[in-house]
Design a protein around this motif. Structure first.
Motif, PDB file in Angstrom:
ATOM      1  N   LYS A  95       0.711  -1.119   0.094  1.00 43.67           N
ATOM      2  CA  LYS A  95       0.151   0.000  -0.117  1.00 43.67           C
ATOM      3  C   LYS A  95       0.741   1.300  -0.140  1.00 43.67           C
ATOM      4  O   LYS A  95       0.447   2.103  -0.825  1.00 43.67           O
ATOM      5  N   ILE A  96       2.146   1.163   0.730  1.00 44.87           N
ATOM      6  CA  ILE A  96       2.809   2.311   0.796  1.00 44.87           C
ATOM      7  C   ILE A  96       3.391   2.636  -0.677  1.00 44.87           C
ATOM      8  O   ILE A  96       3.386   3.631  -1.216  1.00 44.87           O
ATOM      9  N   SER A  97       3.844   1.541  -1.311  1.00 44.36           N
ATOM     10  CA  SER A  97       4.223   1.567  -2.517  1.00 44.36           C
ATOM     11  C   SER A  97       3.202   2.045  -3.706  1.00 44.36           C
ATOM     12  O   SER A  97       3.410   3.250  -4.331  1.00 44.36           O
ATOM     13  N   GLN A  98       2.051   1.611  -3.542  1.00 43.37           N
ATOM     14  CA  GLN A  98       0.861   2.261  -4.358  1.00 43.37           C
ATOM     15  C   GLN A  98       0.603   3.709  -4.188  1.00 43.37           C
ATOM     16  O   GLN A  98       0.536   4.571  -4.887  1.00 43.37           O
ATOM     17  N   ARG A 135       4.052  14.806  -4.891  1.00 43.61           N
ATOM     18  CA  ARG A 135       5.489  14.410  -4.366  1.00 43.61           C
ATOM     19  C   ARG A 135       6.266  13.535  -5.179  1.00 43.61           C
ATOM     20  O   ARG A 135       5.865  12.714  -6.008  1.00 43.61           O
ATOM     21  N   SER A 136       7.425  13.565  -5.189  1.00 42.66           N
ATOM     22  CA  SER A 136       8.601  12.899  -6.003  1.00 42.66           C
ATOM     23  C   SER A 136       9.295  11.875  -5.127  1.00 42.66           C
ATOM     24  O   SER A 136      10.481  12.259  -4.708  1.00 42.66           O
ATOM     25  N   ARG A 137       8.550  10.778  -4.621  1.00 43.84           N
ATOM     26  CA  ARG A 137       9.156   9.907  -3.708  1.00 43.84           C
ATOM     27  C   ARG A 137       9.915   9.009  -4.651  1.00 43.84           C
ATOM     28  O   ARG A 137       9.346   8.369  -5.598  1.00 43.84           O
ATOM     29  N   PRO A 138      11.071   8.352  -4.050  1.00 41.19           N
ATOM     30  CA  PRO A 138      11.533   7.120  -4.813  1.00 41.19           C
ATOM     31  C   PRO A 138      10.560   5.880  -4.896  1.00 41.19           C
ATOM     32  O   PRO A 138      10.153   5.520  -3.607  1.00 41.19           O
ATOM     33  N   GLN A 139      10.630   5.556  -5.913  1.00 39.13           N
ATOM     34  CA  GLN A 139       9.811   4.099  -5.954  1.00 39.13           C
ATOM     35  C   GLN A 139      10.677   2.905  -5.608  1.00 39.13           C
ATOM     36  O   GLN A 139      11.633   2.551  -6.436  1.00 39.13           O
ATOM     37  N   LEU A 140      10.384   2.048  -4.603  1.00 41.66           N
ATOM     38  CA  LEU A 140      11.249   1.207  -3.870  1.00 41.66           C
ATOM     39  C   LEU A 140      10.247   0.054  -4.093  1.00 41.66           C
ATOM     40  O   LEU A 140       9.005   0.048  -3.793  1.00 41.66           O
ATOM     41  N   PRO A 141      10.794  -1.116  -4.237  1.00 43.16           N
ATOM     42  CA  PRO A 141      10.005  -2.555  -3.971  1.00 43.16           C
ATOM     43  C   PRO A 141       9.516  -2.715  -2.648  1.00 43.16           C
ATOM     44  O   PRO A 141       9.916  -2.050  -1.802  1.00 43.16           O
ATOM     45  N   LYS A 150       9.422  -5.331  -0.839  1.00 43.33           N
ATOM     46  CA  LYS A 150      10.400  -5.675   0.141  1.00 43.33           C
ATOM     47  C   LYS A 150      11.487  -4.708   0.899  1.00 43.33           C
ATOM     48  O   LYS A 150      11.797  -4.575   2.064  1.00 43.33           O
ATOM     49  N   THR A 151      11.997  -3.727   0.066  1.00 43.41           N
ATOM     50  CA  THR A 151      12.727  -2.691   0.467  1.00 43.41           C
ATOM     51  C   THR A 151      12.105  -1.907   1.383  1.00 43.41           C
ATOM     52  O   THR A 151      12.385  -1.275   2.459  1.00 43.41           O
ATOM     53  N   LEU A 152      10.788  -1.446   1.165  1.00 40.86           N
ATOM     54  CA  LEU A 152       9.849  -0.760   2.100  1.00 40.86           C
ATOM     55  C   LEU A 152       9.576  -1.432   3.229  1.00 40.86           C
ATOM     56  O   LEU A 152       9.682  -0.762   4.538  1.00 40.86           O
ATOM     57  N   PHE A 153       9.510  -2.591   3.376  1.00 41.54           N
ATOM     58  CA  PHE A 153       9.420  -3.553   4.352  1.00 41.54           C
ATOM     59  C   PHE A 153      10.647  -3.255   5.380  1.00 41.54           C
ATOM     60  O   PHE A 153      10.402  -2.955   6.621  1.00 41.54           O
ATOM     61  N   LEU A 154      11.568  -3.510   4.769  1.00 38.39           N
ATOM     62  CA  LEU A 154      13.110  -3.083   5.485  1.00 38.39           C
ATOM     63  C   LEU A 154      13.293  -1.831   6.191  1.00 38.39           C
ATOM     64  O   LEU A 154      13.691  -1.778   7.415  1.00 38.39           O
ATOM     65  N   HIS A 155      12.938  -0.628   5.331  1.00 38.44           N
ATOM     66  CA  HIS A 155      12.865   0.433   5.885  1.00 38.44           C
ATOM     67  C   HIS A 155      11.985   0.877   6.903  1.00 38.44           C
ATOM     68  O   HIS A 155      12.519   1.364   7.722  1.00 38.44           O
TER      69      HIS A 155
END
Length: 182
Positions: A118-121, A129-135, A137-142
């Motif tokens: 949901k964060i990625s979406q 906003r221009s946020r980095p698009q990350l997978p 799995k990476t967002l989970f780790l962050h």
């Protein structure tokens, strides 16, 4: 009157601002966003706030503390700062030092957490906003790193820590009311 300062933290795109807009329907507080305070101090347009992650982090934190002191309403019983405890930049993850939160006189850290998909979406769908698009799995780790650092900050400062989700505004409101004896 003793003022309560709450830092609502979480990774970019988790829904902190929307969460706080919903909370504002039930409780009164001054809502300040770290990115806006820093952008104002740097004379950076608010719509280019994402570029702040590439600026000097120590300078950003000094500007945050200064901007917060200036913007803080001394008459407000509750001030809520919408911000981050980690910054993801080209240098990797940087942890915000506990001294920053001590200087802001934070009494409680709330860490907001959501499903990484949901964060990625949300990041992908936010044209403002221009946020980095990350997978995911990476967002989970962050997000895990952010939560652990928020917990560590609260422990270092001897203040409260609360975990919340975007849909769990009622628990946040209840906790705030108990802090303020409302």
């Amino acid at each position: 009157m003793k003022q309560t300062v709450v830092a609502v933290t979480g990774i970019s795109g988790v829904g902190k601002t929307t969460f706080l807009r919903n909370a504002a329907k039930e409780i009164q507080f001054q809502h300040l966003t770290a990115g806006s305070l820093i952008a104002t101090a740097r004379a950076t347009p608010d719509n280019s706030r994402e570029e702040l992650r590439h600026a000097d982090l120590e300078e950003n934190q000094r500007l945050l503390i200064h901007g917060f002191a200036q913007a803080r309403d001394s008459e407000a019983a509750l001030v809520v700062l919408d911000g981050h405890v980690i910054i993801d930049s080209e240098k990797g993850i940087t942890l915000i030092p506990s001294q920053v939160f001590a200087d802001l006189e934070v009494n409680l850290i709330v860490h907001l957490e959501a499903d990484p998909i949901k964060i990625s979406q949300h990041r992908a769908g936010d044209a403002n906003r221009s946020r980095p698009q990350l997978p995911a799995k990476t967002l989970f780790l962050h997000q895990q790193r952010s939560k652990q650092h928020a917990r560590d900050l609260a422990s270092d400062l001897g203040i409260g820590f609360l975990e919340a989700t975007p849909g769990d505004c009622k628990t946040f409101i209840s906790h705030i009311r108990s802090l303020l004896w409302l």
